[in-house]
Design an enzyme around this catalytic site. Structure first.
Site, PDB file in Angstrom:
ATOM      1  N   ALA A  67       0.834  -1.213   0.000  1.00  0.00           N
ATOM      2  CA  ALA A  67       0.000   0.000   0.000  1.00  0.00           C
ATOM      3  C   ALA A  67       0.868   1.262   0.000  1.00  0.00           C
ATOM      4  CB  ALA A  67      -0.937  -0.002   1.205  1.00  0.00           C
ATOM      5  N   ASP A 127      -1.030  -8.898  -3.612  1.00  0.00           N
ATOM      6  CA  ASP A 127      -1.149  -7.695  -2.761  1.00  0.00           C
ATOM      7  C   ASP A 127      -1.138  -6.423  -3.601  1.00  0.00           C
ATOM      8  OD1 ASP A 127      -1.041  -9.512  -0.731  1.00  0.00           O
ATOM      9  OD2 ASP A 127       0.505  -8.484   0.433  1.00  0.00           O
TER      10      ASP A 127
END
Ligand code: MEV
Length: 317
Positions: A111, A152
């Site tokens: 992220a 991810d």
């Protein structure tokens, strides 16, 4: 050049972690209640090329060229500069913040990387598309995580629930009914790289047994896909419990994660499993909407350091 923000959510893996590294399908969703942000500010008075990196969460305030080649934040900035503006670097300050727990299976590393790429590419006048952001973030993930599957960076860059299989076209899941999830942090931390490499050792020593476990996990993801789309909670719950049992046989659960799963089920969850690399980090429980608060409370009483309630099927930004 204006100040530019980039944002990226956390994520949870609903089915198929670890097996996805070996080519099996897995399902993940973004969690926008936690996120990473990057803010890029032009520095008009400084000479071109001077990049200042600030990350208060890790006490970082340093020029980019003082940071090691494999520094996670610096490598995301360098990769973006090389991709978007290889011949000219203006002077700027980039500040990175994150509310995503670190080493806890919620994709904090990916992220932060995605937030940096998103903000910096826009700041440099060439905002990258979601597939481009995901691909570049994957290159950065490889520097830090050895052999990531790519799930991810994908779920975080696209900000959508995904059915993901290495080397196959990405499937964004369009769910027909919302499902409700309680996420609980065990408070224990193990980097994903460590659990991925422990699983690799098991697999290399006994490819037959562990290959079979990965196959079973892939079947669970395939069975979960229609159940998730139609909102078939009892089926999803059973599949989660089976997935947790297989994760236990991969030795990536922990006593605390097992206790939290039991506590969630005892409080009325339909299914519960660890999520992400394991050996700590977060677990997830599937619940009817009206039971989520009670399950959160039961998880906190059982020792969870933090709980989040989230919905799959609501618009995510
Ligand atoms: C980590 O979120 C999921 C793992 O399967 C690793 C990976 O897919 O790269 C454990």
């Amino acid at each position: 050049m204006p100040v530019i923000f980039g944002k990226a959510p956390g994520k949870i893996i609903l089915f198929g972690e670890h097996a996805v590294v070996y080519g099996q399908p897995a399902i993940a969703m973004p969690v926008s209640r936690v996120n990473a942000t990057a803010r890029v500010t032009p520095n008009i008075s400084a000479s071109p090329g001077l990049v200042r990196m600030i990350a208060p969460d890790i006490d970082l305030d340093a020029p980019l060229d003082h940071l090691a080649e494999d520094h996670p934040l610096a490598s995301a900035v360098r990769a973006t500069l090389a991709e978007v503006s290889p011949h000219h670097t203006p002077a700027f300050t980039i500040q990175i913040n994150s509310t995503i727990p670190i080493s806890a299976g919620m994709g904090s590393g990916a992220a932060v990387t995605v937030a940096i790429i998103r903000a910096l590419s826009a700041f440099l006048g060439r905002p990258l598309s979601e597939p481009q952001i995901s691909e570049l973030a994957f290159e950065v993930e490889k520097i830090h995580h050895g052999t990531p599957s790519g799930i991810d960076n994908t779920v975080i860059a696209y900000r959508k629930p995904v059915y993901f299989q290495k080397g196959m076209p990405l499937e964004i899941l369009q769910v027909e009914k919302s499902t409700h999830w309680v996420i609980a942090d065990s408070g224990e931390k193990t980097p994903t790289k460590t659990t991925v490499s422990a699983v690799r050792d098991l697999y290399e020593n006994n490819p037959q047994v562990y290959g079979e476990i990965f196959d079973q996990m892939g079947t669970l993801s395939n069975d979960a896909r229609p159940a998730l789309i139609s909102g078939d909670l009892p089926t999803l719950g059973q599949l989660m419990n089976k997935n947790q049992a297989l994760l236990q046989s991969l030795q990536v659960s922990s006593a605390k994660l097992d206790d939290l799963c039991q506590a969630a089920l005892a409080a009325g969850a339909l299914g519960a499993k660890l999520s992400g690399g394991g050996r700590g980090g977060n677990m997830i429980a599937l619940a009817a909407q009206e039971d989520c608060d009670r399950i959160s409370q039961a998880l906190e009483e059982a020792g969870a350091t933090k709980t989040i309630v989230t919905t799959l099927g609501e618009a995510t930004e």
